[in-house]
Design a protein around this motif. Structure first.
Motif, PDB file in Angstrom:
ATOM      1  N   SER A   2       0.833  -1.191   0.000  1.00  0.00           N
ATOM      2  CA  SER A   2       0.000   0.000   0.000  1.00  0.00           C
ATOM      3  C   SER A   2       0.867   1.239   0.000  1.00  0.00           C
ATOM      4  O   SER A   2       1.937   1.254   0.577  1.00  0.00           O
ATOM      5  CB  SER A   2      -0.900  -0.003   1.235  1.00  0.00           C
ATOM      6  OG  SER A   2      -1.501   1.236   1.434  1.00  0.00           O
ATOM      7  N   THR A 152      -7.559  -5.876   0.485  1.00  0.00           N
ATOM      8  CA  THR A 152      -8.428  -5.857  -0.701  1.00  0.00           C
ATOM      9  C   THR A 152      -9.459  -6.984  -0.571  1.00  0.00           C
ATOM     10  O   THR A 152      -9.378  -8.005  -1.253  1.00  0.00           O
ATOM     11  CB  THR A 152      -7.611  -6.028  -2.000  1.00  0.00           C
ATOM     12  OG1 THR A 152      -6.728  -7.158  -1.868  1.00  0.00           O
ATOM     13  CG2 THR A 152      -6.799  -4.774  -2.292  1.00  0.00           C
ATOM     14  N   ASP A 181      -3.966   3.675  -4.876  1.00  0.00           N
ATOM     15  CA  ASP A 181      -3.234   4.699  -4.129  1.00  0.00           C
ATOM     16  C   ASP A 181      -1.775   4.819  -4.546  1.00  0.00           C
ATOM     17  O   ASP A 181      -1.010   5.558  -3.945  1.00  0.00           O
ATOM     18  CB  ASP A 181      -3.324   4.443  -2.625  1.00  0.00           C
ATOM     19  CG  ASP A 181      -2.645   3.138  -2.206  1.00  0.00           C
ATOM     20  OD1 ASP A 181      -2.130   2.414  -3.085  1.00  0.00           O
ATOM     21  OD2 ASP A 181      -2.621   2.846  -1.001  1.00  0.00           O
ATOM     22  N   ARG A 229      -8.527  -1.119  -5.172  1.00  0.00           N
ATOM     23  CA  ARG A 229      -8.383  -0.110  -4.122  1.00  0.00           C
ATOM     24  C   ARG A 229      -8.126  -0.788  -2.789  1.00  0.00           C
ATOM     25  O   ARG A 229      -8.865  -1.683  -2.380  1.00  0.00           O
ATOM     26  CB  ARG A 229      -9.649   0.741  -4.036  1.00  0.00           C
ATOM     27  CG  ARG A 229      -9.615   1.814  -2.939  1.00  0.00           C
ATOM     28  CD  ARG A 229     -10.895   2.618  -2.932  1.00  0.00           C
ATOM     29  NE  ARG A 229     -11.037   3.400  -4.149  1.00  0.00           N
ATOM     30  CZ  ARG A 229     -10.528   4.616  -4.331  1.00  0.00           C
ATOM     31  NH1 ARG A 229      -9.836   5.193  -3.353  1.00  0.00           N
ATOM     32  NH2 ARG A 229     -10.710   5.256  -5.456  1.00  0.00           N
ATOM     33  N   ASP A 230      -7.058  -0.379  -2.101  1.00  0.00           N
ATOM     34  CA  ASP A 230      -6.821  -0.821  -0.726  1.00  0.00           C
ATOM     35  C   ASP A 230      -7.788  -0.109   0.215  1.00  0.00           C
ATOM     36  O   ASP A 230      -8.187   1.019  -0.032  1.00  0.00           O
ATOM     37  CB  ASP A 230      -5.403  -0.457  -0.271  1.00  0.00           C
ATOM     38  CG  ASP A 230      -4.336  -1.311  -0.924  1.00  0.00           C
ATOM     39  OD1 ASP A 230      -4.650  -2.426  -1.341  1.00  0.00           O
ATOM     40  OD2 ASP A 230      -3.188  -0.837  -1.016  1.00  0.00           O
ATOM     41  N   VAL A 231      -8.106  -0.772   1.315  1.00  0.00           N
ATOM     42  CA  VAL A 231      -8.893  -0.127   2.359  1.00  0.00           C
ATOM     43  C   VAL A 231      -7.932   0.547   3.336  1.00  0.00           C
ATOM     44  O   VAL A 231      -7.257  -0.115   4.126  1.00  0.00           O
ATOM     45  CB  VAL A 231      -9.772  -1.135   3.109  1.00  0.00           C
ATOM     46  CG1 VAL A 231     -10.477  -0.447   4.271  1.00  0.00           C
ATOM     47  CG2 VAL A 231     -10.795  -1.755   2.168  1.00  0.00           C
ATOM     48  N   ASP A 232      -7.820   1.853   3.246  1.00  0.00           N
ATOM     49  CA  ASP A 232      -6.998   2.627   4.173  1.00  0.00           C
ATOM     50  C   ASP A 232      -7.830   3.649   4.940  1.00  0.00           C
ATOM     51  O   ASP A 232      -7.649   3.829   6.139  1.00  0.00           O
ATOM     52  CB  ASP A 232      -5.874   3.347   3.425  1.00  0.00           C
ATOM     53  CG  ASP A 232      -4.834   2.391   2.875  1.00  0.00           C
ATOM     54  OD1 ASP A 232      -4.463   1.441   3.599  1.00  0.00           O
ATOM     55  OD2 ASP A 232      -4.406   2.569   1.721  1.00  0.00           O
ATOM     56  N   GLU A 235     -13.386   6.508   3.343  1.00  0.00           N
ATOM     57  CA  GLU A 235     -13.866   6.597   1.960  1.00  0.00           C
ATOM     58  C   GLU A 235     -13.511   5.341   1.190  1.00  0.00           C
ATOM     59  O   GLU A 235     -14.340   4.802   0.430  1.00  0.00           O
ATOM     60  CB  GLU A 235     -13.267   7.821   1.278  1.00  0.00           C
ATOM     61  CG  GLU A 235     -13.728   7.980  -0.166  1.00  0.00           C
ATOM     62  CD  GLU A 235     -13.072   9.150  -0.874  1.00  0.00           C
ATOM     63  OE1 GLU A 235     -13.482   9.459  -2.011  1.00  0.00           O
ATOM     64  OE2 GLU A 235     -12.131   9.747  -0.307  1.00  0.00           O
ATOM     65  N   ASP A 236     -12.289   4.852   1.359  1.00  0.00           N
ATOM     66  CA  ASP A 236     -11.897   3.601   0.708  1.00  0.00           C
ATOM     67  C   ASP A 236     -12.844   2.475   1.117  1.00  0.00           C
ATOM     68  O   ASP A 236     -13.269   1.665   0.279  1.00  0.00           O
ATOM     69  CB  ASP A 236     -10.474   3.205   1.121  1.00  0.00           C
ATOM     70  CG  ASP A 236      -9.408   4.142   0.596  1.00  0.00           C
ATOM     71  OD1 ASP A 236      -9.617   4.769  -0.452  1.00  0.00           O
ATOM     72  OD2 ASP A 236      -8.348   4.231   1.250  1.00  0.00           O
ATOM     73  N   VAL A 240     -14.916   0.162  -1.487  1.00  0.00           N
ATOM     74  CA  VAL A 240     -14.624  -1.267  -1.587  1.00  0.00           C
ATOM     75  C   VAL A 240     -15.851  -2.094  -1.236  1.00  0.00           C
ATOM     76  O   VAL A 240     -16.152  -3.098  -1.897  1.00  0.00           O
ATOM     77  CB  VAL A 240     -13.427  -1.623  -0.682  1.00  0.00           C
ATOM     78  CG1 VAL A 240     -13.284  -3.132  -0.531  1.00  0.00           C
ATOM     79  CG2 VAL A 240     -12.144  -1.028  -1.263  1.00  0.00           C
TER      80      VAL A 240
END
Length: 263
Positions: A2, A152, A181, A229-232, A235-236, A240
């Motif tokens: 990430s 992910t 990202d 898209r990674d979950v960071d 909003e991510d 997701v």
């Protein structure tokens, strides 16, 4: 993997000393973990005994409040962020079980818990930066190896099918999964070489570009997987979950979001 600062790439902000893993028993501190072949070292013994098939590596961090998904706090509490991390990891592990891999290895910072389904070997992450930990994971394998992370949860067997299919390897040396990202969410190597990862700057907006360039500079033929898209951030997480509305992650997010909005 990430590009998010301080979160690490599907792994740890900083590796911690794991609790005692009882080799061969599938137990942690004497407590059984169903289906796990737990080892005390960071090496994968007997990797690819017949030289065929693919090793699937999942690099992850134990979902402990305050140590995972810290960029989700706020709006979520550390415990809620950990619940989202656990759901993301569980979705990833169950997707891995549906993939045609010869071996499935969880490379873990921490200890396994009830979120771990049967069918995985568990090894601890080594010390060092993320590039060193990823390099060590590949160094312990022989033959085709594909690494993904826990950030992910929208990953599916179909997304990874090209990288896992033996028929797609004759003109390809590496598979690369870029992240939205600027990082990367998947890396597959026909012949694992830890030097392809060591020294690549991690957790920057150009991590993915630097890693892919390292592959091509080495003369490897690289094919790309879809961007994910990674979950960071919160909003991510929403985006997701919308991509995979039927998963554990989406259900957990819906439950926690309703609780958060009621505060």
């Amino acid at each position: 993997m990430s590009a998010a600062p301080h979160e690490g790439a599907h792994a740890a902000e900083a590796p911690s000393a794991p609790d005692r893993l009882d080799a061969g028993t599938g137990a942690v501190d004497g407590r059984p973990v169903a289906g796990a072949d737990v080892r005390t070292d960071t090496g994968f013994r007997a990797a690819h005994r017949d030289g065929t098939g693919t090793t699937l590596l999942i690099i992850a961090k134990e979902p402990v409040p305050g140590r995972v998904k810290t960029r989700l706090t706020p709006p979520y509490t550390p415990a809620e962020a950990a619940a989202l991390a656990e759901a993301s990891l569980a979705d990833t592990l169950h997707a891995a079980l549906a993939m045609p891999a010869r071996r499935r290895v969880l490379v873990l910072d921490g200890r396994p818990g009830p979120w771990l389904p049967p069918g995985f070997e568990v090894v601890g992450q080594c010390d060092g930066g993320l590039d060193e930990r990823l390099a060590a994971a590949f160094a312990a394998c022989r033959g085709a190896t594909l690494l993904i992370g826990m950030d992910t949860p929208q990953v599916t067997p179909a997304l990874l099918a090209p990288a896992l299919s033996p028929g797609n390897r004759h003109d390809c040396d590496a598979w690369f999964g870029p992240a939205a990202d600027g990082g990367f969410w998947a890396l597959g190597l026909a012949e694992p070489d830890p030097e392809l990862l060591r020294g690549v700057p991690m957790s920057t907006p150009t991590t993915g570009a630097a890693q892919r360039r390292r592959l091509t500079d080495a003369g490897l033929r690289v094919r790309d997987l879809p961007m994910l898209r990674d979950v960071d951030t919160a909003e991510d997480a929403e985006l997701v979950a919308a991509d995979a509305p039927g998963g554990r992650f989406a259900r957990t997010l819906a439950r926690l979001s309703s609780r958060t909005s009621a505060r």
